[in-house]
Motif scaffolding. Structure first.
Motif, PDB file in Angstrom:
ATOM      1  N   ASP A 199     -10.482   3.316  15.473  1.00 60.75           N
ATOM      2  CA  ASP A 199     -10.516   2.582  14.208  1.00 60.75           C
ATOM      3  C   ASP A 199      -9.515   3.199  13.233  1.00 60.75           C
ATOM      4  N   LEU A 200      -8.392   2.538  13.062  1.00 64.38           N
ATOM      5  CA  LEU A 200      -7.380   3.022  12.135  1.00 64.38           C
ATOM      6  C   LEU A 200      -7.708   2.552  10.717  1.00 64.38           C
ATOM      7  N   PRO A 201      -7.274   3.306   9.718  1.00 62.43           N
ATOM      8  CA  PRO A 201      -7.416   2.820   8.347  1.00 62.43           C
ATOM      9  C   PRO A 201      -6.549   1.563   8.164  1.00 62.43           C
ATOM     10  N   LEU A 202      -6.877   0.756   7.155  1.00 61.72           N
ATOM     11  CA  LEU A 202      -6.130  -0.474   6.913  1.00 61.72           C
ATOM     12  C   LEU A 202      -5.201  -0.296   5.722  1.00 61.72           C
ATOM     13  N   ASP A 203      -4.066  -0.986   5.772  1.00 57.59           N
ATOM     14  CA  ASP A 203      -3.148  -0.947   4.638  1.00 57.59           C
ATOM     15  C   ASP A 203      -3.570  -1.993   3.597  1.00 57.59           C
ATOM     16  N   THR A 242       1.053   5.132   8.889  1.00 58.42           N
ATOM     17  CA  THR A 242       0.552   6.412   8.404  1.00 58.42           C
ATOM     18  C   THR A 242       0.336   7.387   9.561  1.00 58.42           C
ATOM     19  N   PRO A 263      -3.989  -2.788  10.496  1.00 55.86           N
ATOM     20  CA  PRO A 263      -4.143  -1.410  10.958  1.00 55.86           C
ATOM     21  C   PRO A 263      -2.933  -0.577  10.557  1.00 55.86           C
ATOM     22  N   ASP A 264      -3.183   0.562   9.937  1.00 60.63           N
ATOM     23  CA  ASP A 264      -2.103   1.361   9.343  1.00 60.63           C
ATOM     24  C   ASP A 264      -1.516   2.350  10.345  1.00 60.63           C
ATOM     25  N   ASN A 321       3.755  -2.004  10.073  1.00 59.57           N
ATOM     26  CA  ASN A 321       2.378  -2.406  10.378  1.00 59.57           C
ATOM     27  C   ASN A 321       2.313  -3.883  10.772  1.00 59.57           C
TER      28      ASN A 321
END
Length: 209
Positions: A121-125, A134, A130-131, A34
């Motif tokens: 919009d990706l999920p965040l780690d 995953t 931006p994750d 990431n």
């Protein structure tokens, strides 16, 4: 063809080195991959190289199509008795098919990873990045996707092998003094690049299934 092809060969080395981070233990791989992805998206130098990459891919594909059409016009009708298989490798006679497979793969690859990273919009780690890791793991958790990826990597490998030798001839390096070294370098490069890209999805699949 040689110039764009060689640039893409150099890019594949860099791309593989970045993707090898996926072979790290899961926690480390997530953090490193990431961070690497975010670095590539925020660096102006990398952005310039990326545009050169996009132009090279398009130019390589378009010029390949033009050369194919030119060759067909020059050859005229098909041979009634075709013995070219005795003097050339099958992959050298099917570069168009291999290139088409690779082009289709690139469309899927860009859609699943590049497009999602850039325009969704990706999920965040845990670090607020931006994750993408995953997303990659989810894609490679599907056996059919891994199989498709591996098949396309074999197509890329054969394409690289012929392209490497063709570029060497175009640049005047396929001389009797250098022939052995060109062949060894071409095979070594192809095996390392192809094998590296094949190992990654297989490893991710079996370690996350």
């Amino acid at each position: 063809m040689s110039a764009t092809g060689l640039f893409l060969c150099v890019f594949l080395v860099i791309h593989l080195l970045g993707n090898l981070q996926l072979l790290l233990p899961a926690a480390d791989a997530k953090e490193q991959f990431n961070w690497y992805s975010r670095l590539l998206s925020g660096n102006i130098i990398i952005k310039v190289i990326a545009w050169v990459l996009y132009c090279s891919i398009i130019g390589h594909a378009v010029y390949a199509l033009l050369l194919t059409l030119q060759s067909r016009r020059a050859n005229g009708t098909r041979y009634v008795y075709d013995k070219r298989g005795a003097s050339s490798k099958w992959y050298s006679r099917n570069m168009g098919l291999l290139g088409t497979i690779i082009l289709i793969f690139l469309v899927i690859h860009f859609k699943d990873f590049w497009y999602r990273y850039k325009f969704t919009d990706l999920p965040l780690d845990a670090r607020g990045q931006p994750d993408l890791y995953t997303v990659v793991v989810f894609a490679f958790a599907q056996w059919w996707y891994v199989l498709l990826y591996v098949v396309c990597m074999f197509a890329m490998g054969f394409h690289l092998l012929h392209g490497f030798f063709s570029a060497a001839r175009t640049l005047g390096l396929y001389h009797p003094k250098f022939t052995r070294w060109v062949k060894v370098s071409g095979w070594l490069y192809t095996v390392v690049i192809t094998g590296g890209f094949i190992i990654i999805p297989i490893y991710v699949y079996f370690t996350n299934s």
